[in-house]
Design a protein around this motif. Structure first.
Motif, PDB file in Angstrom:
ATOM      1  N   TRP A   1      22.669 -28.405   6.884  1.00  0.00           N
ATOM      2  CA  TRP A   1      21.948 -29.492   7.549  1.00  0.00           C
ATOM      3  C   TRP A   1      20.486 -29.346   7.154  1.00  0.00           C
ATOM      4  CZ3 TRP A   1      23.096 -33.223  11.467  1.00  0.00           C
ATOM      5  CH2 TRP A   1      21.997 -33.715  12.183  1.00  0.00           C
ATOM      6  N   ASP A   2      19.937 -30.367   6.528  1.00  0.00           N
ATOM      7  CA  ASP A   2      18.555 -30.336   6.058  1.00  0.00           C
ATOM      8  C   ASP A   2      17.782 -31.486   6.679  1.00  0.00           C
ATOM      9  OD1 ASP A   2      16.156 -30.136   4.675  1.00  0.00           O
ATOM     10  OD2 ASP A   2      16.952 -30.970   2.815  1.00  0.00           O
ATOM     11  N   ASP A   3      16.988 -31.156   7.713  1.00  0.00           N
ATOM     12  CA  ASP A   3      16.092 -32.125   8.355  1.00  0.00           C
ATOM     13  C   ASP A   3      16.826 -33.412   8.734  1.00  0.00           C
ATOM     14  OD1 ASP A   3      13.675 -32.941   9.419  1.00  0.00           O
ATOM     15  OD2 ASP A   3      12.943 -33.786   7.530  1.00  0.00           O
ATOM     16  N   GLY A   4      17.961 -33.254   9.405  1.00  0.00           N
ATOM     17  CA  GLY A   4      18.698 -34.401   9.909  1.00  0.00           C
ATOM     18  C   GLY A   4      19.757 -34.950   8.979  1.00  0.00           C
ATOM     19  N   SER A   5      19.887 -34.385   7.800  1.00  0.00           N
ATOM     20  CA  SER A   5      20.870 -34.856   6.837  1.00  0.00           C
ATOM     21  C   SER A   5      21.944 -33.789   6.632  1.00  0.00           C
ATOM     22  CB  SER A   5      20.194 -35.173   5.496  1.00  0.00           C
ATOM     23  OG  SER A   5      21.149 -35.577   4.532  1.00  0.00           O
ATOM     24  N   PHE A   6      23.212 -34.158   6.880  1.00  0.00           N
ATOM     25  CA  PHE A   6      24.326 -33.226   6.771  1.00  0.00           C
ATOM     26  C   PHE A   6      24.965 -33.332   5.388  1.00  0.00           C
ATOM     27  CE2 PHE A   6      28.868 -32.301   7.004  1.00  0.00           C
ATOM     28  CZ  PHE A   6      28.861 -31.041   7.582  1.00  0.00           C
ATOM     29  N   THR A   7      25.256 -32.171   4.779  1.00  0.00           N
ATOM     30  CA  THR A   7      25.920 -32.130   3.478  1.00  0.00           C
ATOM     31  C   THR A   7      27.078 -31.150   3.535  1.00  0.00           C
ATOM     32  OG1 THR A   7      23.879 -32.633   2.275  1.00  0.00           O
ATOM     33  CG2 THR A   7      25.676 -31.636   1.017  1.00  0.00           C
ATOM     34  N   ALA A   8      28.290 -31.629   3.225  1.00  0.00           N
ATOM     35  CA  ALA A   8      29.447 -30.747   3.072  1.00  0.00           C
ATOM     36  C   ALA A   8      29.478 -30.273   1.627  1.00  0.00           C
ATOM     37  CB  ALA A   8      30.730 -31.484   3.418  1.00  0.00           C
TER      38      ALA A   8
ATOM     39  N   GLN B   1      17.040 -21.181  17.763  1.00  0.00           N
ATOM     40  CA  GLN B   1      18.111 -20.585  18.566  1.00  0.00           C
ATOM     41  C   GLN B   1      19.023 -21.655  19.144  1.00  0.00           C
ATOM     42  OE1 GLN B   1      17.180 -18.558  22.289  1.00  0.00           O
ATOM     43  NE2 GLN B   1      18.480 -16.844  21.688  1.00  0.00           N
ATOM     44  N   SER B   2      18.487 -22.834  19.423  1.00  0.00           N
ATOM     45  CA  SER B   2      19.274 -23.989  19.819  1.00  0.00           C
ATOM     46  C   SER B   2      19.161 -25.007  18.695  1.00  0.00           C
ATOM     47  CB  SER B   2      18.742 -24.569  21.131  1.00  0.00           C
ATOM     48  OG  SER B   2      19.464 -25.724  21.500  1.00  0.00           O
ATOM     49  N   TRP B   3      20.288 -25.373  18.076  1.00  0.00           N
ATOM     50  CA  TRP B   3      20.220 -26.083  16.802  1.00  0.00           C
ATOM     51  C   TRP B   3      19.707 -27.519  16.862  1.00  0.00           C
ATOM     52  CZ3 TRP B   3      22.650 -30.587  15.663  1.00  0.00           C
ATOM     53  CH2 TRP B   3      23.721 -30.978  16.459  1.00  0.00           C
ATOM     54  N   PRO B   4      19.863 -28.299  17.963  1.00  0.00           N
ATOM     55  CA  PRO B   4      19.367 -29.679  17.924  1.00  0.00           C
ATOM     56  C   PRO B   4      17.870 -29.746  17.611  1.00  0.00           C
ATOM     57  CG  PRO B   4      20.827 -29.396  19.797  1.00  0.00           C
ATOM     58  CD  PRO B   4      20.596 -28.023  19.220  1.00  0.00           C
ATOM     59  N   GLY B   5      17.532 -30.572  16.640  1.00  0.00           N
ATOM     60  CA  GLY B   5      16.145 -30.721  16.225  1.00  0.00           C
ATOM     61  C   GLY B   5      15.687 -29.728  15.187  1.00  0.00           C
ATOM     62  N   CYS B   6      16.589 -28.868  14.714  1.00  0.00           N
ATOM     63  CA  CYS B   6      16.199 -27.872  13.715  1.00  0.00           C
ATOM     64  C   CYS B   6      15.948 -28.547  12.368  1.00  0.00           C
ATOM     65  CB  CYS B   6      17.275 -26.792  13.575  1.00  0.00           C
ATOM     66  SG  CYS B   6      18.780 -27.352  12.747  1.00  0.00           S
ATOM     67  N   ASP B   7      15.215 -27.856  11.486  1.00  0.00           N
ATOM     68  CA  ASP B   7      14.994 -28.412  10.149  1.00  0.00           C
ATOM     69  C   ASP B   7      16.077 -27.965   9.166  1.00  0.00           C
ATOM     70  OD1 ASP B   7      14.211 -25.784  10.030  1.00  0.00           O
ATOM     71  OD2 ASP B   7      12.415 -26.141   8.844  1.00  0.00           O
ATOM     72  N   TRP B   8      16.805 -26.873   9.501  1.00  0.00           N
ATOM     73  CA  TRP B   8      17.854 -26.411   8.587  1.00  0.00           C
ATOM     74  C   TRP B   8      18.875 -25.553   9.330  1.00  0.00           C
ATOM     75  CZ3 TRP B   8      20.076 -21.868   7.105  1.00  0.00           C
ATOM     76  CH2 TRP B   8      20.874 -21.889   5.955  1.00  0.00           C
TER      77      TRP B   8
END
Length: 217
Positions: A128-135, A100-107
């Motif tokens: 966002w996949d486990d700390g890695s952002f992809t556009a 519900q709060s996105w910081p620390g989420c896995d996806w």
């Protein structure tokens, strides 16, 4: 026999509707009618930034999220009004997240609209996949699709392990595969920001879902 045939046709039609996802469950939050983020079935999460209601919800550098997770296939919808002035670099995001709060989420995965007040308004899809952002799709022009001024509808459709996107009835961006969501939980989030205070006014949201709706604890 005629009555039997009609009954069989009705049953078959209902089964086809169910199979196609046309009949399902729905969670609705009308920001115009509700007028706040609190309701009997659960309060929306406010990340702590500023927001206010004026014929809908206006987020000023803040995100909110629903008090429920959704599973299975679903269609998330956000309706919003625009009356942004040229030069206002306002933006709007709609995404689903495993928390519900996105910081620390896995996806998380979704879409954003940037430079809403400018002729060069554009669309981005991402995850966002486990700390890695992809556009996934970056800088898609959408001036010919978005209504400014006017009302708009942004949809995120989950089918199996893929997300698809639709803006005002037009498919936009490429569908992409969901990578990294081990829980299978999806919580809708909305983020808004406006430099000149003329950004998006959120009016209505819904999720039509074929799986479960699970309260956030």
């Amino acid at each position: 026999m005629k009555v039997l045939r009609i009954s069989v046709l009705i049953v078959v039609s209902l089964l086809l509707l169910l199979a196609s996802g046309c009949v399902g469950k729905r969670y609705v939050y009308n920001f115009v009618d509700e007028g706040d983020l609190e309701r009997y079935d659960g309060n929306w999460y406010n990340a702590g930034g500023s927001y206010y209601f004026d014929d809908g919800l206006i987020l000023t550098g803040n995100y909110i999220s629903a008090p429920f997770f959704f599973t299975g296939d679903f269609t998330g919808q956000l309706n919003f009004n625009l009356d942004a002035e040229e030069g206002d670099a306002s933006m709007l995001e709609f995404y689903f997240c495993t928390q519900q709060s996105w910081p620390g989420c896995d996806w998380l995965g979704g879409a954003a609209i940037y430079s809403i007040g400018d002729p060069g308004v554009y669309f981005r899809t991402y995850y966002w996949d486990d700390g890695s952002f992809t556009a996934v799709d970056e800088g898609i022009p959408c001036a010919g699709i978005i209504n400014n001024p006017g009302s708009n509808t942004l949809k995120i459709v989950k089918k199996g392990d893929a997300l698809e996107f639709e803006l005002n009835g037009t498919a936009i961006g490429s569908p992409f595969t969901i990578i990294g969501n081990a829980s299978g939980l999806y919580c809708p989030h909305f983020y808004g920001w406006s430099y000149a205070g003329t950004g998006a006014v959120l009016t209505y949201s819904e999720v039509k879902y074929g799986g479960d709706m699970i309260p956030v604890i």
